[in-house]
Design a protein around this motif. Sequence first.
Motif, PDB file in Angstrom:
ATOM      1  N   MET A 134       0.838  -1.210   0.000  1.00 48.58           N
ATOM      2  CA  MET A 134       0.000   0.000   0.000  1.00 48.58           C
ATOM      3  C   MET A 134       0.872   1.259   0.000  1.00 48.58           C
ATOM      4  O   MET A 134       1.912   1.307   0.664  1.00 48.58           O
ATOM      5  CB  MET A 134      -0.824   0.032   1.283  1.00 48.58           C
ATOM      6  N   THR A 135       0.411   2.266  -0.713  1.00 47.28           N
ATOM      7  CA  THR A 135       1.084   3.565  -0.687  1.00 47.28           C
ATOM      8  C   THR A 135       0.086   4.593  -0.176  1.00 47.28           C
ATOM      9  O   THR A 135      -0.962   4.793  -0.794  1.00 47.28           O
ATOM     10  CB  THR A 135       1.527   3.970  -2.109  1.00 47.28           C
ATOM     11  N   ASN A 136       0.412   5.188   0.948  1.00 44.26           N
ATOM     12  CA  ASN A 136      -0.498   6.158   1.564  1.00 44.26           C
ATOM     13  C   ASN A 136       0.160   7.531   1.618  1.00 44.26           C
ATOM     14  O   ASN A 136       1.211   7.687   2.227  1.00 44.26           O
ATOM     15  CB  ASN A 136      -0.878   5.688   2.970  1.00 44.26           C
ATOM     16  N   ILE A 137      -0.484   8.469   0.951  1.00 41.95           N
ATOM     17  CA  ILE A 137       0.086   9.800   0.764  1.00 41.95           C
ATOM     18  C   ILE A 137      -0.793  10.843   1.438  1.00 41.95           C
ATOM     19  O   ILE A 137      -2.017  10.770   1.350  1.00 41.95           O
ATOM     20  CB  ILE A 137       0.082  10.155  -0.756  1.00 41.95           C
ATOM     21  N   ILE A 138      -0.158  11.816   2.067  1.00 43.13           N
ATOM     22  CA  ILE A 138      -0.883  13.012   2.512  1.00 43.13           C
ATOM     23  C   ILE A 138      -0.570  14.113   1.504  1.00 43.13           C
ATOM     24  O   ILE A 138       0.602  14.470   1.323  1.00 43.13           O
ATOM     25  CB  ILE A 138      -0.444  13.457   3.916  1.00 43.13           C
ATOM     26  N   LEU A 139      -1.596  14.600   0.829  1.00 42.73           N
ATOM     27  CA  LEU A 139      -1.412  15.745  -0.065  1.00 42.73           C
ATOM     28  C   LEU A 139      -1.699  16.991   0.765  1.00 42.73           C
ATOM     29  O   LEU A 139      -2.795  17.135   1.320  1.00 42.73           O
ATOM     30  CB  LEU A 139      -2.366  15.617  -1.249  1.00 42.73           C
ATOM     31  N   PHE A 140      -0.694  17.843   0.851  1.00 44.29           N
ATOM     32  CA  PHE A 140      -0.701  18.901   1.852  1.00 44.29           C
ATOM     33  C   PHE A 140      -0.554  20.260   1.182  1.00 44.29           C
ATOM     34  O   PHE A 140      -0.054  20.357   0.060  1.00 44.29           O
ATOM     35  CB  PHE A 140       0.485  18.646   2.803  1.00 44.29           C
ATOM     36  N   GLY A 141      -0.967  21.298   1.891  1.00 39.06           N
ATOM     37  CA  GLY A 141      -0.803  22.648   1.352  1.00 39.06           C
ATOM     38  C   GLY A 141      -1.960  23.515   1.785  1.00 39.06           C
ATOM     39  O   GLY A 141      -2.987  23.006   2.244  1.00 39.06           O
ATOM     40  N   PRO A 142      -1.813  24.824   1.644  1.00 36.20           N
ATOM     41  CA  PRO A 142      -2.863  25.738   2.090  1.00 36.20           C
ATOM     42  C   PRO A 142      -4.149  25.572   1.279  1.00 36.20           C
ATOM     43  O   PRO A 142      -4.135  24.938   0.220  1.00 36.20           O
ATOM     44  CB  PRO A 142      -2.242  27.126   1.861  1.00 36.20           C
ATOM     45  N   PRO A 143      -5.255  26.152   1.777  1.00 31.88           N
ATOM     46  CA  PRO A 143      -6.494  26.118   0.991  1.00 31.88           C
ATOM     47  C   PRO A 143      -6.234  26.712  -0.384  1.00 31.88           C
ATOM     48  O   PRO A 143      -5.473  27.661  -0.516  1.00 31.88           O
ATOM     49  CB  PRO A 143      -7.462  26.991   1.795  1.00 31.88           C
ATOM     50  N   GLY A 144      -6.834  26.112  -1.386  1.00 38.21           N
ATOM     51  CA  GLY A 144      -6.690  26.653  -2.736  1.00 38.21           C
ATOM     52  C   GLY A 144      -5.359  26.347  -3.393  1.00 38.21           C
ATOM     53  O   GLY A 144      -5.052  26.881  -4.453  1.00 38.21           O
TER      54      GLY A 144
ATOM     55  N   LEU B 172      -5.100   4.990  -6.556  1.00 37.31           N
ATOM     56  CA  LEU B 172      -5.285   5.145  -5.111  1.00 37.31           C
ATOM     57  C   LEU B 172      -6.685   5.672  -4.834  1.00 37.31           C
ATOM     58  O   LEU B 172      -7.348   6.172  -5.745  1.00 37.31           O
ATOM     59  CB  LEU B 172      -4.252   6.135  -4.554  1.00 37.31           C
ATOM     60  N   LEU B 173      -7.145   5.569  -3.587  1.00 38.66           N
ATOM     61  CA  LEU B 173      -8.439   6.137  -3.220  1.00 38.66           C
ATOM     62  C   LEU B 173      -8.222   7.541  -2.647  1.00 38.66           C
ATOM     63  O   LEU B 173      -7.441   7.716  -1.717  1.00 38.66           O
ATOM     64  CB  LEU B 173      -9.145   5.256  -2.184  1.00 38.66           C
ATOM     65  N   HIS B 174      -8.924   8.507  -3.211  1.00 43.72           N
ATOM     66  CA  HIS B 174      -8.826   9.900  -2.757  1.00 43.72           C
ATOM     67  C   HIS B 174      -9.819  10.130  -1.634  1.00 43.72           C
ATOM     68  O   HIS B 174     -11.019   9.935  -1.813  1.00 43.72           O
ATOM     69  CB  HIS B 174      -9.147  10.812  -3.958  1.00 43.72           C
ATOM     70  N   ILE B 175      -9.333  10.541  -0.471  1.00 41.48           N
ATOM     71  CA  ILE B 175     -10.226  10.884   0.642  1.00 41.48           C
ATOM     72  C   ILE B 175     -10.012  12.346   0.998  1.00 41.48           C
ATOM     73  O   ILE B 175      -8.975  12.723   1.537  1.00 41.48           O
ATOM     74  CB  ILE B 175      -9.969  10.000   1.872  1.00 41.48           C
ATOM     75  N   SER B 176     -10.999  13.182   0.664  1.00 44.10           N
ATOM     76  CA  SER B 176     -10.949  14.608   0.993  1.00 44.10           C
ATOM     77  C   SER B 176     -11.936  14.871   2.114  1.00 44.10           C
ATOM     78  O   SER B 176     -13.151  14.690   1.940  1.00 44.10           O
ATOM     79  CB  SER B 176     -11.329  15.434  -0.251  1.00 44.10           C
TER      80      SER B 176
ATOM     81  N   VAL C   7      -8.044  -1.370  -1.249  1.00 45.51           N
ATOM     82  CA  VAL C   7      -7.503  -0.409  -2.210  1.00 45.51           C
ATOM     83  C   VAL C   7      -5.974  -0.505  -2.191  1.00 45.51           C
ATOM     84  O   VAL C   7      -5.381  -1.109  -1.296  1.00 45.51           O
ATOM     85  CB  VAL C   7      -7.943   1.042  -1.874  1.00 45.51           C
ATOM     86  N   LYS C   8      -5.358   0.107  -3.202  1.00 45.26           N
ATOM     87  CA  LYS C   8      -3.886   0.073  -3.276  1.00 45.26           C
ATOM     88  C   LYS C   8      -3.243   1.093  -2.355  1.00 45.26           C
ATOM     89  O   LYS C   8      -2.024   1.080  -2.172  1.00 45.26           O
ATOM     90  CB  LYS C   8      -3.454   0.361  -4.709  1.00 45.26           C
ATOM     91  N   GLY C   9      -4.062   1.995  -1.840  1.00 41.14           N
ATOM     92  CA  GLY C   9      -3.543   3.020  -0.942  1.00 41.14           C
ATOM     93  C   GLY C   9      -4.488   4.197  -0.919  1.00 41.14           C
ATOM     94  O   GLY C   9      -5.483   4.223  -1.648  1.00 41.14           O
ATOM     95  N   TYR C  10      -4.187   5.149  -0.047  1.00 42.03           N
ATOM     96  CA  TYR C  10      -5.058   6.308   0.135  1.00 42.03           C
ATOM     97  C   TYR C  10      -4.292   7.596  -0.146  1.00 42.03           C
ATOM     98  O   TYR C  10      -3.108   7.705   0.180  1.00 42.03           O
ATOM     99  CB  TYR C  10      -5.576   6.363   1.576  1.00 42.03           C
TER     100      TYR C  10
ATOM    101  N   LYS D 253      -3.571  -1.237  11.619  1.00 40.04           N
ATOM    102  CA  LYS D 253      -3.868  -2.046  10.426  1.00 40.04           C
ATOM    103  C   LYS D 253      -2.572  -2.478   9.735  1.00 40.04           C
ATOM    104  O   LYS D 253      -2.592  -2.888   8.578  1.00 40.04           O
ATOM    105  CB  LYS D 253      -4.695  -1.221   9.423  1.00 40.04           C
ATOM    106  N   ASP D 254      -1.444  -2.303  10.419  1.00 38.34           N
ATOM    107  CA  ASP D 254      -0.132  -2.564   9.814  1.00 38.34           C
ATOM    108  C   ASP D 254       0.130  -1.697   8.602  1.00 38.34           C
ATOM    109  O   ASP D 254       0.780  -2.124   7.651  1.00 38.34           O
ATOM    110  CB  ASP D 254       0.021  -4.044   9.444  1.00 38.34           C
ATOM    111  N   LEU D 255      -0.386  -0.494   8.628  1.00 39.96           N
ATOM    112  CA  LEU D 255      -0.169   0.458   7.533  1.00 39.96           C
ATOM    113  C   LEU D 255       0.582   1.664   8.066  1.00 39.96           C
ATOM    114  O   LEU D 255       0.674   1.872   9.278  1.00 39.96           O
ATOM    115  CB  LEU D 255      -1.510   0.917   6.945  1.00 39.96           C
ATOM    116  N   THR D 256       1.080   2.476   7.133  1.00 40.56           N
ATOM    117  CA  THR D 256       1.798   3.669   7.542  1.00 40.56           C
ATOM    118  C   THR D 256       1.648   4.751   6.478  1.00 40.56           C
ATOM    119  O   THR D 256       1.244   4.454   5.355  1.00 40.56           O
ATOM    120  CB  THR D 256       3.298   3.336   7.768  1.00 40.56           C
ATOM    121  N   ILE D 257       1.958   5.995   6.836  1.00 38.32           N
ATOM    122  CA  ILE D 257       2.052   7.062   5.844  1.00 38.32           C
ATOM    123  C   ILE D 257       3.412   6.923   5.156  1.00 38.32           C
ATOM    124  O   ILE D 257       4.444   6.801   5.815  1.00 38.32           O
ATOM    125  CB  ILE D 257       1.925   8.448   6.530  1.00 38.32           C
TER     126      ILE D 257
END
Length: 191
Positions: A1-11, A27-31, A79-82, A104-108
């Motif tokens: 699994m590949t779990n990514i945090i997409l980060f940054g200011p609003p907009g 990947l599954l997008h969770i907003s 899923v393959k990741g979030y 869940k044995d997962l990590t960022i």
Amino acid sequence: MTNIILFGPPGSGKGTQAAKLVEKYNLLHISTGDLFRYEIGNNTPLGLKAKSYIDNGNLVPDEVTIGMLKNKVDSNPDVKGYIFDGFPRTIPQAISLDEFLANKDLTINALIALDVDDEEIVNRILLRGKTSGRADDNDRSTIQNRIDVYNESTSQVYGHYNEKELSHTINGLGTIEEIFGRLCSLMDTKV
Ligand code: ADP
């Protein structure tokens, strides 16, 4: 699994880039913002709780946000990741996410921040406000409050993952394709 945090200011373009990453990396997008808007649109108890915070550009309380996020992950296990977009926004949210995944044995695997200056952000949000129908996109003082919350509180989340050597920054200015190219080269080399 590949779990990514997409980060940054609003907009800063997280939603736009997440949609493209989803296609390429499956990947599954969770907003959390999208999840809240869905709840508000359906007049659910959770939506009613969140609405006034969001309309004023403040953060929804952690316990509400964390519970909603966990439900979404738990209902999509295969899923393959979030790609987490808009979450975590506070240190307690980051700690909860780390523990939740560890159980869940997962990590960022990486946090990727889109770097965009305040002036560009305000312009982008006001432009988006013309079509988004979002109350929080249409008022300068609400937008400024969202930027202040990001600078004072949310930006600490970058440091949390930087301590684990997982934080990266890319230039968030340019065309959508240029920014996506930078994201992909980072994904393909460092993640
Ligand atoms: P943007 O990134 O443009 O601010 P989002 O759709 O990510 O838009 O978030 C909209 C609003 O939803 C935020 O201003 C906040 O009120 C609420 N929200 C979203 N994610 C979180 C979170 N992780 N914690 C608390 N509130 C959140």
